[in-house]
Scaffold this motif. Structure first.
Motif, PDB file in Angstrom:
ATOM      1  N   ASP A   1      37.339  55.013  36.717  1.00  0.00           N
ATOM      2  CA  ASP A   1      36.499  54.498  37.799  1.00  0.00           C
ATOM      3  C   ASP A   1      35.645  53.340  37.308  1.00  0.00           C
ATOM      4  O   ASP A   1      35.504  52.320  37.995  1.00  0.00           O
ATOM      5  CB  ASP A   1      35.615  55.612  38.366  1.00  0.00           C
ATOM      6  CG  ASP A   1      36.440  56.706  39.017  1.00  0.00           C
ATOM      7  OD1 ASP A   1      37.456  56.397  39.677  1.00  0.00           O
ATOM      8  OD2 ASP A   1      36.070  57.886  38.855  1.00  0.00           O
ATOM      9  N   ALA A   2      35.095  53.477  36.111  1.00  0.00           N
ATOM     10  CA  ALA A   2      34.296  52.392  35.531  1.00  0.00           C
ATOM     11  C   ALA A   2      35.174  51.161  35.308  1.00  0.00           C
ATOM     12  O   ALA A   2      34.723  50.031  35.506  1.00  0.00           O
ATOM     13  CB  ALA A   2      33.658  52.849  34.219  1.00  0.00           C
ATOM     14  N   TYR A   3      36.438  51.372  34.904  1.00  0.00           N
ATOM     15  CA  TYR A   3      37.340  50.240  34.716  1.00  0.00           C
ATOM     16  C   TYR A   3      37.562  49.497  36.034  1.00  0.00           C
ATOM     17  O   TYR A   3      37.546  48.266  36.064  1.00  0.00           O
ATOM     18  CB  TYR A   3      38.682  50.661  34.109  1.00  0.00           C
ATOM     19  CG  TYR A   3      39.632  49.497  34.057  1.00  0.00           C
ATOM     20  CD1 TYR A   3      39.406  48.453  33.167  1.00  0.00           C
ATOM     21  CD2 TYR A   3      40.694  49.384  34.936  1.00  0.00           C
ATOM     22  CE1 TYR A   3      40.229  47.340  33.146  1.00  0.00           C
ATOM     23  CE2 TYR A   3      41.528  48.279  34.921  1.00  0.00           C
ATOM     24  CZ  TYR A   3      41.290  47.258  34.023  1.00  0.00           C
ATOM     25  OH  TYR A   3      42.100  46.150  34.015  1.00  0.00           O
ATOM     26  N   LEU A   4      37.769  50.226  37.116  1.00  0.00           N
ATOM     27  CA  LEU A   4      37.978  49.565  38.412  1.00  0.00           C
ATOM     28  C   LEU A   4      36.758  48.747  38.820  1.00  0.00           C
ATOM     29  O   LEU A   4      36.903  47.651  39.371  1.00  0.00           O
ATOM     30  CB  LEU A   4      38.322  50.580  39.493  1.00  0.00           C
ATOM     31  CG  LEU A   4      39.709  51.198  39.402  1.00  0.00           C
ATOM     32  CD1 LEU A   4      39.904  52.207  40.529  1.00  0.00           C
ATOM     33  CD2 LEU A   4      40.802  50.145  39.423  1.00  0.00           C
ATOM     34  N   GLU A   5      35.571  49.255  38.537  1.00  0.00           N
ATOM     35  CA  GLU A   5      34.349  48.490  38.829  1.00  0.00           C
ATOM     36  C   GLU A   5      34.307  47.222  37.979  1.00  0.00           C
ATOM     37  O   GLU A   5      33.975  46.141  38.466  1.00  0.00           O
ATOM     38  CB  GLU A   5      33.114  49.350  38.574  1.00  0.00           C
ATOM     39  CG  GLU A   5      32.954  50.485  39.576  1.00  0.00           C
ATOM     40  CD  GLU A   5      31.819  51.428  39.221  1.00  0.00           C
ATOM     41  OE1 GLU A   5      30.980  51.078  38.347  1.00  0.00           O
ATOM     42  OE2 GLU A   5      31.775  52.527  39.808  1.00  0.00           O
ATOM     43  N   ARG A   6      34.637  47.362  36.702  1.00  0.00           N
ATOM     44  CA  ARG A   6      34.654  46.201  35.802  1.00  0.00           C
ATOM     45  C   ARG A   6      35.739  45.213  36.225  1.00  0.00           C
ATOM     46  O   ARG A   6      35.530  44.000  36.213  1.00  0.00           O
ATOM     47  CB  ARG A   6      34.874  46.654  34.354  1.00  0.00           C
ATOM     48  CG  ARG A   6      34.875  45.503  33.374  1.00  0.00           C
ATOM     49  CD  ARG A   6      34.820  45.964  31.929  1.00  0.00           C
ATOM     50  NE  ARG A   6      35.913  46.794  31.504  1.00  0.00           N
ATOM     51  CZ  ARG A   6      37.060  46.325  30.987  1.00  0.00           C
ATOM     52  NH1 ARG A   6      37.261  45.026  30.869  1.00  0.00           N
ATOM     53  NH2 ARG A   6      37.991  47.155  30.597  1.00  0.00           N
ATOM     54  N   LEU A   7      36.892  45.731  36.633  1.00  0.00           N
ATOM     55  CA  LEU A   7      37.999  44.876  37.053  1.00  0.00           C
ATOM     56  C   LEU A   7      37.597  44.011  38.247  1.00  0.00           C
ATOM     57  O   LEU A   7      37.942  42.827  38.304  1.00  0.00           O
ATOM     58  CB  LEU A   7      39.222  45.719  37.396  1.00  0.00           C
ATOM     59  CG  LEU A   7      40.476  44.973  37.836  1.00  0.00           C
ATOM     60  CD1 LEU A   7      40.936  43.983  36.773  1.00  0.00           C
ATOM     61  CD2 LEU A   7      41.571  45.977  38.166  1.00  0.00           C
ATOM     62  N   ALA A   8      36.830  44.585  39.166  1.00  0.00           N
ATOM     63  CA  ALA A   8      36.372  43.805  40.323  1.00  0.00           C
ATOM     64  C   ALA A   8      35.510  42.627  39.867  1.00  0.00           C
ATOM     65  O   ALA A   8      35.612  41.524  40.416  1.00  0.00           O
ATOM     66  CB  ALA A   8      35.611  44.706  41.284  1.00  0.00           C
ATOM     67  N   ARG A   9      34.681  42.845  38.844  1.00  0.00           N
ATOM     68  CA  ARG A   9      33.861  41.742  38.305  1.00  0.00           C
ATOM     69  C   ARG A   9      34.712  40.774  37.488  1.00  0.00           C
ATOM     70  O   ARG A   9      34.563  39.561  37.575  1.00  0.00           O
ATOM     71  CB  ARG A   9      32.726  42.296  37.435  1.00  0.00           C
ATOM     72  CG  ARG A   9      31.665  43.059  38.202  1.00  0.00           C
ATOM     73  CD  ARG A   9      30.486  43.445  37.328  1.00  0.00           C
ATOM     74  NE  ARG A   9      30.842  44.175  36.118  1.00  0.00           N
ATOM     75  CZ  ARG A   9      30.997  45.497  36.038  1.00  0.00           C
ATOM     76  NH1 ARG A   9      30.843  46.254  37.115  1.00  0.00           N
ATOM     77  NH2 ARG A   9      31.307  46.075  34.889  1.00  0.00           N
ATOM     78  N   ASP A  10      35.617  41.326  36.687  1.00  0.00           N
ATOM     79  CA  ASP A  10      36.460  40.488  35.837  1.00  0.00           C
ATOM     80  C   ASP A  10      37.335  39.542  36.648  1.00  0.00           C
ATOM     81  O   ASP A  10      37.640  38.434  36.200  1.00  0.00           O
ATOM     82  CB  ASP A  10      37.354  41.349  34.938  1.00  0.00           C
ATOM     83  CG  ASP A  10      36.576  42.079  33.854  1.00  0.00           C
ATOM     84  OD1 ASP A  10      35.421  41.681  33.565  1.00  0.00           O
ATOM     85  OD2 ASP A  10      37.125  43.044  33.290  1.00  0.00           O
ATOM     86  N   ALA A  11      37.730  39.962  37.836  1.00  0.00           N
ATOM     87  CA  ALA A  11      38.599  39.132  38.679  1.00  0.00           C
ATOM     88  C   ALA A  11      37.943  37.808  39.047  1.00  0.00           C
ATOM     89  O   ALA A  11      38.637  36.861  39.417  1.00  0.00           O
ATOM     90  CB  ALA A  11      39.002  39.897  39.932  1.00  0.00           C
ATOM     91  N   ALA A  12      36.628  37.723  38.906  1.00  0.00           N
ATOM     92  CA  ALA A  12      35.911  36.478  39.207  1.00  0.00           C
ATOM     93  C   ALA A  12      35.773  35.583  37.970  1.00  0.00           C
ATOM     94  O   ALA A  12      35.258  34.474  38.078  1.00  0.00           O
ATOM     95  CB  ALA A  12      34.524  36.800  39.767  1.00  0.00           C
ATOM     96  N   ARG A  13      36.245  36.039  36.818  1.00  0.00           N
ATOM     97  CA  ARG A  13      36.137  35.238  35.594  1.00  0.00           C
ATOM     98  C   ARG A  13      37.029  34.006  35.692  1.00  0.00           C
ATOM     99  O   ARG A  13      38.084  34.046  36.316  1.00  0.00           O
ATOM    100  CB  ARG A  13      36.573  36.055  34.370  1.00  0.00           C
ATOM    101  CG  ARG A  13      35.600  37.109  33.947  1.00  0.00           C
ATOM    102  CD  ARG A  13      36.214  37.868  32.772  1.00  0.00           C
ATOM    103  NE  ARG A  13      35.371  38.910  32.269  1.00  0.00           N
ATOM    104  CZ  ARG A  13      34.784  38.893  31.080  1.00  0.00           C
ATOM    105  NH1 ARG A  13      34.947  37.870  30.274  1.00  0.00           N
ATOM    106  NH2 ARG A  13      34.038  39.899  30.696  1.00  0.00           N
ATOM    107  N   PRO A  14      36.637  32.928  35.039  1.00  0.00           N
ATOM    108  CA  PRO A  14      37.496  31.737  35.020  1.00  0.00           C
ATOM    109  C   PRO A  14      38.860  32.058  34.404  1.00  0.00           C
ATOM    110  O   PRO A  14      38.940  32.753  33.394  1.00  0.00           O
ATOM    111  CB  PRO A  14      36.730  30.752  34.134  1.00  0.00           C
ATOM    112  CG  PRO A  14      35.308  31.216  34.186  1.00  0.00           C
ATOM    113  CD  PRO A  14      35.368  32.715  34.332  1.00  0.00           C
TER     114      PRO A  14
END
Length: 179
Positions: A34-47
């Motif tokens: 679950d924590a990974y999915l939250e991080r993935l949502a933020r990571d998707a905005a990385r350059p």
């Protein structure tokens, strides 16, 4: 695929994460998925963010990989300080910053051996700036280390199994491998 395509696959990505990382040798708790999915949502905005999914005929997610462009200055959170200490500050700037950083690669155990991992890795590494692609994995997972070596990835550091136990790998086209 760009990050915008990931929310519709979140359930499948979570299932793959649990099957892969909540089992030996990683032994993470299911809550980490679950924590990974939250991080993935933020990571998707990385350059430079990119992702690849492997699905079977009915659309079930069998594996995934994610990557992005490593920022300048070199990040200081997560495992980045250990990476910097392992390869050195000059090499971090020259070898890693601005390169393609492979963050996660996972394939369901029942789908391993089908070359999906190799295809996912190739998909997210494709087009790495100047061939500069890198990743971090555990030296305590000989299967992962062997997998990357078979694909031409080479260690940038000598792992210290007593301390960090991790290996920084450079992609097969990384210019540092020629030096």
């Amino acid at each position: 695929m760009p990050g915008a395509g990931l929310p519709g696959s979140a359930r499948g990505i979570r299932e793959v994460y649990v099957e892969t990382f909540c089992a030996p040798p990683w032994d993470e708790e299911p809550a980490c998925a679950d924590a990974y999915l939250e991080r993935l949502a933020r990571d998707a905005a990385r350059p430079g963010f990119t992702a690849a999914l492997a699905r079977d005929g009915d659309g079930t997610v069998l594996g995934f990989a994610t990557a992005w462009t490593t920022e300048r200055p070199f990040p200081t959170g997560r495992c980045y300080p250990r990476v910097a200490a392992a390869v050195g500050p000059d090499r971090v700037e020259e070898w890693l910053c601005g390169g393609r950083e492979i963050d996660e690669l996972a394939v369901r155990p029942r789908a391993q051996g089908l070359r999906l991992g190799a295809a996912l890795l190739a998909a997210v590494a494709e087009g790495a700036p100047g061939g500069r692609c890198w990743l971090l994995t555990s030296a305590r997972n000989p299967g992962a280390v062997a997998f990357y070596r078979r694909r031409g990835w080479r260690p940038a550091n000598a792992p210290d199994p007593v301390d960090t136990g991790f290996v920084v790998f450079l992609g097969p086209d990384h210019p540092a491998l020629g030096t």
